[in-house]
Design a protein around this motif. Structure first.
Motif, PDB file in Angstrom:
ATOM      1  N   ALA A 190       0.852  -1.181   0.000  1.00  0.00           N
ATOM      2  CA  ALA A 190       0.000   0.000   0.000  1.00  0.00           C
ATOM      3  C   ALA A 190       0.891   1.235   0.000  1.00  0.00           C
ATOM      4  O   ALA A 190       1.905   1.276   0.701  1.00  0.00           O
ATOM      5  CB  ALA A 190      -0.905  -0.003   1.230  1.00  0.00           C
ATOM      6  N   PHE A 223       1.664   5.050   0.900  1.00  0.00           N
ATOM      7  CA  PHE A 223       1.348   6.238   1.687  1.00  0.00           C
ATOM      8  C   PHE A 223       2.143   7.376   1.059  1.00  0.00           C
ATOM      9  O   PHE A 223       3.334   7.533   1.303  1.00  0.00           O
ATOM     10  CB  PHE A 223       1.728   6.032   3.153  1.00  0.00           C
ATOM     11  CG  PHE A 223       1.561   7.272   3.992  1.00  0.00           C
ATOM     12  CD1 PHE A 223       0.387   7.999   3.943  1.00  0.00           C
ATOM     13  CD2 PHE A 223       2.584   7.702   4.824  1.00  0.00           C
ATOM     14  CE1 PHE A 223       0.227   9.157   4.698  1.00  0.00           C
ATOM     15  CE2 PHE A 223       2.434   8.849   5.587  1.00  0.00           C
ATOM     16  CZ  PHE A 223       1.256   9.575   5.521  1.00  0.00           C
ATOM     17  N   ASP A 241      -1.746  -0.939  -3.817  1.00  0.00           N
ATOM     18  CA  ASP A 241      -2.991  -0.403  -3.270  1.00  0.00           C
ATOM     19  C   ASP A 241      -2.760   1.063  -2.928  1.00  0.00           C
ATOM     20  O   ASP A 241      -1.658   1.452  -2.519  1.00  0.00           O
ATOM     21  CB  ASP A 241      -3.400  -1.136  -1.990  1.00  0.00           C
ATOM     22  CG  ASP A 241      -3.942  -2.527  -2.265  1.00  0.00           C
ATOM     23  OD1 ASP A 241      -4.558  -2.721  -3.332  1.00  0.00           O
ATOM     24  OD2 ASP A 241      -3.751  -3.398  -1.410  1.00  0.00           O
ATOM     25  N   PRO A 253      -4.989   3.446  -0.567  1.00  0.00           N
ATOM     26  CA  PRO A 253      -6.185   3.775   0.225  1.00  0.00           C
ATOM     27  C   PRO A 253      -6.523   5.259   0.088  1.00  0.00           C
ATOM     28  O   PRO A 253      -5.744   6.123   0.500  1.00  0.00           O
ATOM     29  CB  PRO A 253      -5.760   3.424   1.659  1.00  0.00           C
ATOM     30  CG  PRO A 253      -4.640   2.458   1.508  1.00  0.00           C
ATOM     31  CD  PRO A 253      -3.911   2.889   0.276  1.00  0.00           C
ATOM     32  N   GLN A 278      -6.496   8.064   3.038  1.00  0.00           N
ATOM     33  CA  GLN A 278      -5.290   8.574   3.691  1.00  0.00           C
ATOM     34  C   GLN A 278      -5.261  10.095   3.680  1.00  0.00           C
ATOM     35  O   GLN A 278      -5.698  10.747   2.737  1.00  0.00           O
ATOM     36  CB  GLN A 278      -4.035   8.008   3.044  1.00  0.00           C
ATOM     37  CG  GLN A 278      -3.827   8.342   1.591  1.00  0.00           C
ATOM     38  CD  GLN A 278      -2.582   7.659   1.031  1.00  0.00           C
ATOM     39  OE1 GLN A 278      -1.474   8.136   1.214  1.00  0.00           O
ATOM     40  NE2 GLN A 278      -2.792   6.529   0.343  1.00  0.00           N
ATOM     41  N   CYS A 298      -0.266  12.781   8.038  1.00  0.00           N
ATOM     42  CA  CYS A 298       0.095  11.881   9.135  1.00  0.00           C
ATOM     43  C   CYS A 298       0.072  12.581  10.491  1.00  0.00           C
ATOM     44  O   CYS A 298       0.095  11.930  11.531  1.00  0.00           O
ATOM     45  CB  CYS A 298       1.482  11.287   8.899  1.00  0.00           C
ATOM     46  SG  CYS A 298       2.834  12.504   8.926  1.00  0.00           S
ATOM     47  N   GLU A 303      -3.154   4.782  11.302  1.00  0.00           N
ATOM     48  CA  GLU A 303      -3.153   3.368  11.694  1.00  0.00           C
ATOM     49  C   GLU A 303      -4.438   2.673  11.262  1.00  0.00           C
ATOM     50  O   GLU A 303      -4.396   1.527  10.794  1.00  0.00           O
ATOM     51  CB  GLU A 303      -2.986   3.250  13.204  1.00  0.00           C
ATOM     52  CG  GLU A 303      -1.622   3.612  13.719  1.00  0.00           C
ATOM     53  CD  GLU A 303      -1.519   3.429  15.210  1.00  0.00           C
ATOM     54  OE1 GLU A 303      -0.834   2.486  15.655  1.00  0.00           O
ATOM     55  OE2 GLU A 303      -2.146   4.220  15.950  1.00  0.00           O
ATOM     56  N   PHE A 358      -4.593   2.161   7.308  1.00  0.00           N
ATOM     57  CA  PHE A 358      -3.664   1.159   6.766  1.00  0.00           C
ATOM     58  C   PHE A 358      -3.614  -0.126   7.599  1.00  0.00           C
ATOM     59  O   PHE A 358      -2.693  -0.931   7.417  1.00  0.00           O
ATOM     60  CB  PHE A 358      -2.262   1.765   6.672  1.00  0.00           C
ATOM     61  CG  PHE A 358      -2.105   2.778   5.571  1.00  0.00           C
ATOM     62  CD1 PHE A 358      -1.811   2.382   4.274  1.00  0.00           C
ATOM     63  CD2 PHE A 358      -2.268   4.134   5.830  1.00  0.00           C
ATOM     64  CE1 PHE A 358      -1.661   3.311   3.260  1.00  0.00           C
ATOM     65  CE2 PHE A 358      -2.119   5.075   4.822  1.00  0.00           C
ATOM     66  CZ  PHE A 358      -1.821   4.663   3.534  1.00  0.00           C
ATOM     67  N   ALA A 384      -3.149  -3.464   5.665  1.00  0.00           N
ATOM     68  CA  ALA A 384      -2.109  -3.555   4.641  1.00  0.00           C
ATOM     69  C   ALA A 384      -1.011  -4.522   5.061  1.00  0.00           C
ATOM     70  O   ALA A 384      -0.615  -4.559   6.233  1.00  0.00           O
ATOM     71  CB  ALA A 384      -1.505  -2.182   4.387  1.00  0.00           C
ATOM     72  N   VAL A 441       3.339  -1.085   4.011  1.00  0.00           N
ATOM     73  CA  VAL A 441       3.057   0.288   3.590  1.00  0.00           C
ATOM     74  C   VAL A 441       4.392   0.942   3.224  1.00  0.00           C
ATOM     75  O   VAL A 441       5.341   0.903   4.008  1.00  0.00           O
ATOM     76  CB  VAL A 441       2.360   1.083   4.705  1.00  0.00           C
ATOM     77  CG1 VAL A 441       2.082   2.518   4.235  1.00  0.00           C
ATOM     78  CG2 VAL A 441       1.069   0.397   5.130  1.00  0.00           C
ATOM     79  N   SER A 500       6.389   4.459   1.702  1.00  0.00           N
ATOM     80  CA  SER A 500       6.238   5.903   1.560  1.00  0.00           C
ATOM     81  C   SER A 500       7.512   6.532   0.998  1.00  0.00           C
ATOM     82  O   SER A 500       8.619   6.100   1.331  1.00  0.00           O
ATOM     83  CB  SER A 500       5.925   6.537   2.919  1.00  0.00           C
ATOM     84  OG  SER A 500       5.854   7.946   2.820  1.00  0.00           O
ATOM     85  N   LEU A 531       5.497  -0.433   8.159  1.00  0.00           N
ATOM     86  CA  LEU A 531       5.644   0.869   7.501  1.00  0.00           C
ATOM     87  C   LEU A 531       7.109   1.092   7.147  1.00  0.00           C
ATOM     88  O   LEU A 531       7.974   1.097   8.021  1.00  0.00           O
ATOM     89  CB  LEU A 531       5.157   1.985   8.431  1.00  0.00           C
ATOM     90  CG  LEU A 531       5.420   3.418   7.964  1.00  0.00           C
ATOM     91  CD1 LEU A 531       4.707   3.717   6.638  1.00  0.00           C
ATOM     92  CD2 LEU A 531       4.986   4.417   9.039  1.00  0.00           C
TER      93      LEU A 531
END
Length: 225
Positions: free
Chosen positions: A4, A6, A34, A36, A39, A42, A63, A66, A69, A72, A74, A94
């Protein structure tokens, strides 16, 4: 492998090309993506500005968004560092982009080609809080056609620091001037980093000076063919 993304509010709003590069790169490496859509920020900006309760509320929201997932990923080491520091690291799921590529996929050569003279600015969050180490450099060294040149005093802060650059503008600009001097002395065509926040700060000054040097997130170079 399913991951996923971010992308972070900063990239989504100001640097959409970084998100597109992430998708191109990871799909080329065989990942299923993915994104989401729920989002949001943060919470780092709020917390750094003194609104800790609001920042932590957004970290808890991250949290939840995700929670299901597998991994994740980023393109922002500063956002990943903030979330991990505040208990939202999803139990190790993450990851910052270079962590994912080098540690999870076991790759340094991602099949990129970028025939330009490039220098790397190691951002403070990636170096000091994330301990990213030489992962970005190792990835860049395997890019075909690249001329990777050293940046003097590379690990010195560029002066951005989020709201620091607003609250302490004179100090921030003095630090930025030193960074620009070293960058221009390197002879690079492109300055890259693992955080677009620092590149926004550096890139704005380069444009103001009409220096002819571009800034690009590391993901954009690694996605280039």
């Amino acid at each position: 492998m399913r991951v996923a993304l971010f992308i972070t509010c900063f990239n989504d709003t100001l640097f959409p090309q970084t998100g597109r590069a992430m998708v191109s790169l990871l799909e080329r490496l065989g990942c299923d993506i993915d994104f989401p859509e729920a989002q949001t920020c943060c919470g780092q900006m709020h917390t750094n500005t003194g609104y800790r309760d609001r920042g932590l509320t957004l970290a808890r929201r991250f949290e939840r968004v995700f929670a299901d997932a597998d991994l994740v990923v980023s393109p922002s080491s500063s956002c990943v560092a903030f979330l991990r520091e505040n208990g939202a690291g999803l139990d190790g799921r993450l990851l910052e982009l270079t962590e994912f590529l080098v540690d999870r996929l076991g790759l340094e050569d991602v099949g990129a080609t970028f025939p330009h003279k490039v220098t790397l600015h190691p951002t403070c969050h990636s170096v000091r809080l994330m301990a990213i180490g030489d992962r970005p450099r190792r990835l860049l060294e395997h890019v075909r056609g690249i001329d990777l040149v050293e940046l003097d005093d590379a690990d010195v802060c560029c002066g951005f620091g989020g709201t620091f650059a607003v609250k302490n503008a004179d100090t921030s600009m003095a630090m930025l001037s030193d960074k620009l001097r070293d960058l221009l002395n390197s002879g690079a065509e492109v300055c890259t980093a693992a955080d677009n926040s620092c590149l926004l700060h550096i890139g704005g000054a380069l444009k103001h000076q009409r220096a002819g040097v571009r800034v690009m997130h590391l993901a954009e170079i690694l996605a280039a063919t």
